[in-house]
Design a protein around this motif. Structure first.
Motif, PDB file in Angstrom:
ATOM      1  N   ALA A 184       4.425   3.072  -9.422  1.00  0.00           N
ATOM      2  CA  ALA A 184       5.653   2.288  -9.493  1.00  0.00           C
ATOM      3  C   ALA A 184       6.419   2.236  -8.430  1.00  0.00           C
ATOM      4  N   LYS A 185       6.503   3.156  -7.462  1.00  0.00           N
ATOM      5  CA  LYS A 185       7.230   3.284  -6.239  1.00  0.00           C
ATOM      6  C   LYS A 185       6.918   2.394  -5.236  1.00  0.00           C
ATOM      7  N   ILE A 186       5.670   1.879  -5.292  1.00  0.00           N
ATOM      8  CA  ILE A 186       5.406   0.914  -4.105  1.00  0.00           C
ATOM      9  C   ILE A 186       4.756  -0.177  -4.570  1.00  0.00           C
ATOM     10  N   GLN A 187       4.912  -0.673  -6.023  1.00  0.00           N
ATOM     11  CA  GLN A 187       4.489  -1.951  -6.403  1.00  0.00           C
ATOM     12  C   GLN A 187       4.719  -3.145  -5.761  1.00  0.00           C
ATOM     13  N   SER A 188       6.156  -3.228  -5.708  1.00  0.00           N
ATOM     14  CA  SER A 188       6.795  -4.512  -4.883  1.00  0.00           C
ATOM     15  C   SER A 188       6.012  -4.461  -3.469  1.00  0.00           C
ATOM     16  N   ALA A 189       6.091  -3.104  -2.857  1.00  0.00           N
ATOM     17  CA  ALA A 189       5.794  -3.106  -1.386  1.00  0.00           C
ATOM     18  C   ALA A 189       4.237  -3.770  -1.358  1.00  0.00           C
ATOM     19  N   ALA A 190       3.570  -3.237  -2.344  1.00  0.00           N
ATOM     20  CA  ALA A 190       2.035  -3.720  -2.490  1.00  0.00           C
ATOM     21  C   ALA A 190       1.924  -5.127  -2.527  1.00  0.00           C
ATOM     22  N   GLN A 191       2.652  -5.725  -3.398  1.00  0.00           N
ATOM     23  CA  GLN A 191       2.725  -7.172  -3.522  1.00  0.00           C
ATOM     24  C   GLN A 191       3.055  -7.828  -2.306  1.00  0.00           C
ATOM     25  N   GLY A 192       3.779  -7.382  -1.446  1.00  0.00           N
ATOM     26  CA  GLY A 192       4.390  -7.828  -0.424  1.00  0.00           C
ATOM     27  C   GLY A 192       3.353  -7.737   0.840  1.00  0.00           C
ATOM     28  N   MET A 193       2.439  -6.736   0.716  1.00  0.00           N
ATOM     29  CA  MET A 193       1.648  -6.481   1.750  1.00  0.00           C
ATOM     30  C   MET A 193       0.382  -7.572   1.479  1.00  0.00           C
TER      31      MET A 193
ATOM     32  N   GLY B 137       6.634  -3.854   3.530  1.00  0.00           N
ATOM     33  CA  GLY B 137       5.800  -3.179   2.609  1.00  0.00           C
ATOM     34  C   GLY B 137       4.730  -2.461   3.278  1.00  0.00           C
ATOM     35  N   LEU B 138       4.936  -1.956   4.175  1.00  0.00           N
ATOM     36  CA  LEU B 138       3.915  -1.228   4.866  1.00  0.00           C
ATOM     37  C   LEU B 138       3.637   0.387   4.463  1.00  0.00           C
ATOM     38  N   GLU B 139       4.588   0.626   3.479  1.00  0.00           N
ATOM     39  CA  GLU B 139       4.380   1.904   2.933  1.00  0.00           C
ATOM     40  C   GLU B 139       3.200   1.601   1.899  1.00  0.00           C
ATOM     41  N   ALA B 140       2.763   0.636   1.469  1.00  0.00           N
ATOM     42  CA  ALA B 140       1.785   0.207   0.648  1.00  0.00           C
ATOM     43  C   ALA B 140       0.253   0.525   1.421  1.00  0.00           C
TER      44      ALA B 140
END
Length: 416
Positions: A336-345, A206-209
């Motif tokens: 929307a594109k990074i919501q999952s990544a943000a939660q992972g981060m 999730g580093l894109e977040a």
């Protein structure tokens, strides 16, 4: 979702958290009394949760999301966990115990995401249906504590003196074995990711977040989230040994008050969040940590027992008002594109980095205030995380600028 599937998912959730609650709460007491582990060693054992949280995304991103059905991976992980739990039950030294718990947490932490994946795939409306399934996980955790204290009495003074706390690992092993085989009867949950598409470490972690950290407010929140995990680690590591050492009866059973509180305040959180806003909600959560540890520092098993019970009962505010609110805030800041990544981060930052630091500090502090007779200066131990919580409150209060979240975010149901 029909009744048969709902029942299966609910039983899955019950066992998933019954297993965790069976041993994690009492592990600190077990290590000190049965294996004569030091505070640093106990901290290292609890830190395996953080390593598991760091490694879990790789298991999910590289295997579960791409190659095998989630319910099958869930089954194999819990069958392996049953073997490791039995090894922990048999361990007579910390040297033998630590490798087993380390490997176990690497296997267990991915299952937390897998049970959610299996559940969501069977639901037509997860926002309405998930809470009624997930609550069985909380019931499972509570049930484990009640069984330990009020049915088997493993954490009674006599039980602990006889070393009966090791039986918690046997109970977890049996429950893990049951869930392992039961998982193969769950609805099929095949992977959806394209096997041919390359996946990077950045995607998995999730580093894109990370670009969210360019927002000053979110950066302050992110740092505060890591720092508040230090007091959280003190609770996980020391609460049960503390209650047992000072002579509180049925300490594990009494600690289930915290899970009941967590469920109740989860229902109250949307109301508080909407009325007082994000900053006030997080501040209340952080202040509750300082109050809780002050109550622990000055409470006792006699006339001051009410202070300890109140401190345990604050768990709902401590956890829900900070961590669940933080998940909502993170969702509101991410597109929307990074919501999952943000939660992972944010999960990696808290349960990975934050808790890893917290357990290391808690272990060192516990050893620092160890008396020659094996007892501890608990007053001093608890005042340290209380002080840390106050510093985090001041940091957040001064640097975080109040902001209003979107109405869409505020109206979303909260599922933990």
């Amino acid at each position: 979702m029909n009744l048969a599937i709902r029942s299966k998912l609910s039983f899955m959730m019950f066992l998933e958290f019954f297993i965790w609650g069976s041993w994690f709460v009492t592990m600190g007491t077990f290590l000190g009394m049965n294996l004569q582990a030091s505070g640093a060693q106990t901290g290292a054992a609890f830190s395996t949760q953080s390593f598991g949280a760091i490694i879990a995304p790789f298991v999910i991103g590289l295997i579960a999301d791409r190659y095998f059905n989630a319910e099958k991976i869930l089954g194999f992980l819990h069958l392996g966990g049953a073997v490791l739990m039995f090894m922990m039950y048999q361990a007579e030294t910390f040297v033998l115990f630590y490798p087993a718990v380390f490997i176990y947490m690497i296997l267990y932490m991915p299952t937390l995401a897998l049970v959610n994946s299996v559940s969501f795939r069977q639901m037509n409306d997860p926002e309405k249906e998930f809470a009624s399934v997930r609550v069985w996980g909380t019931i499972g955790w509570i049930s484990a504590g009640l069984v330990i204290s009020y049915i088997f009495h493993w954490d009674s003074t006599e039980g602990m003196s006889q070393g009966l706390l090791k039986n918690t690992f046997l109970m977890a092993s049996i429950a893990s074995l049951i869930l392992g085989f039961f998982s193969f009867t769950l609805p099929k949950t095949p992977p959806r990711a394209d096997r041919g598409k390359q996946v990077s470490i950045s995607d998995i972690m999730g580093l894109e977040a990370l670009r969210l950290l360019k927002d000053r407010n979110y950066l302050v929140f992110f740092i505060a989230s890591i720092l508040i995990c230090i007091p959280l680690a003190f609770y996980y590591q020391n609460a049960n040994p503390f209650l047992a050492e000072i002579g509180v009866s049925d300490p594990t059973g009494k600690m289930t008050i915290g899970q009941v509180s967590e469920a109740l305040f989860l229902l109250l959180l949307p109301v508080f969040f909407k009325r007082f806003g994000f900053k006030a909600t997080l501040l209340v959560g952080m202040i509750a940590w300082a109050v809780r540890y002050a109550l622990f520092a000055f409470g006792d098993a006699g006339s001051g027992l009410w202070m300890l019970i109140l401190g345990i009962g604050l768990h709902g505010i401590c956890y829900d008002f900070f961590f669940v609110s933080g998940q909502i805030y993170t969702d509101s800041k991410a597109d929307a594109k990074i919501q999952s990544a943000a939660q992972g981060m944010i999960t990696l930052a808290t349960y990975g980095i934050g808790m890893l630091i917290g357990f290391a500090i808690a272990g060192q502090v516990t050893d620092l205030y160890l008396y020659a007779d094996g007892s501890h200066d608990w007053n001093s131990i608890w005042l340290i995380p209380a002080g840390i919580a106050i510093l985090v409150v001041l940091f957040f209060l001064i640097l975080f600028k109040n902001e209003v979240l979107s109405k869409k975010t505020e109206s979303q149901p909260i599922n933990k």
